[in-house]
Design a protein around this motif. Sequence first.
Motif: not given
Length: 249
Positions: A220-249
């Motif tokens: 799973y990848f979220d380029v929007t949030w990688n851009d808006t959080t200024n952390k280009p690898r924060k939401y990158f190459n994650l499992t579904q569980a890792q992506m869903a962990a923040d409760g907003e994905h």
Amino acid sequence: MLLIETLFIVQIFIFVFFPTMKEQNKLVEGINNCESEIKFEKVLIKNDSEWDAALQEVYDIIKGRSDCKFGVTDFQKISSSYSKSRQTLTIKPKFKQDISILNVKKAKTDGYAKELKKVVDSWPKNLSDIQKIEKINDYIIGKSDYYYEVLNSAQGDNMTTKNGFYYYSWQAIMDEGKGVCEAYSSLFKRMCELCGIECETVSNADHAWNRAKVNGEWKYFDVTWNDTTNKPRKYFNLTQAQMAADGEH
């Protein structure tokens, strides 16, 4: 910001009323040519529920086909009529914009598609899939700024670039370097497809992101949030569980 309201969607489309590529190509060609009516023969529709399902397939094809030059936000509505005796379904697209604007958008879209292919073709041929996705992620982040004005405007999805592209479309990023999450995710999907990487859009009521197949596994990848959080690898190459962990994905 999405036009749909659903808990969780992965866009996997199964077509019953337009099952063959020939029918789907005819629909896309008609849409691209801005035809007011597109007729399909030998379509069996038994009731209103199936009629609605057939129309939903039209939207799904438009959303799923990267060669369709217009997105769902380009239409004021898409209606249909059905002749039971002739088994003929007529799709009637009604665009929001006039033909002169649509023709400009078609020409620009072709140019932007060629530009993206040149970008992808310029990368080393021996890159792994994840290295290609890194380049896609970085390219989009470098190309676009999140356009908060769309969310803050009473016009909402009616806001367009100078060439008439809605800020929900990948073309808006290519046109003006601005877009919202749907633009980011659709551009990510398009570039993955150019690289031969299987990719889908994932969405909820408020946001859109992507999943792509890496070494046979969905990541799973979220380029929007990688851009808006200024952390280009924060939401990158994650499992579904890792992506869903923040409760907003």
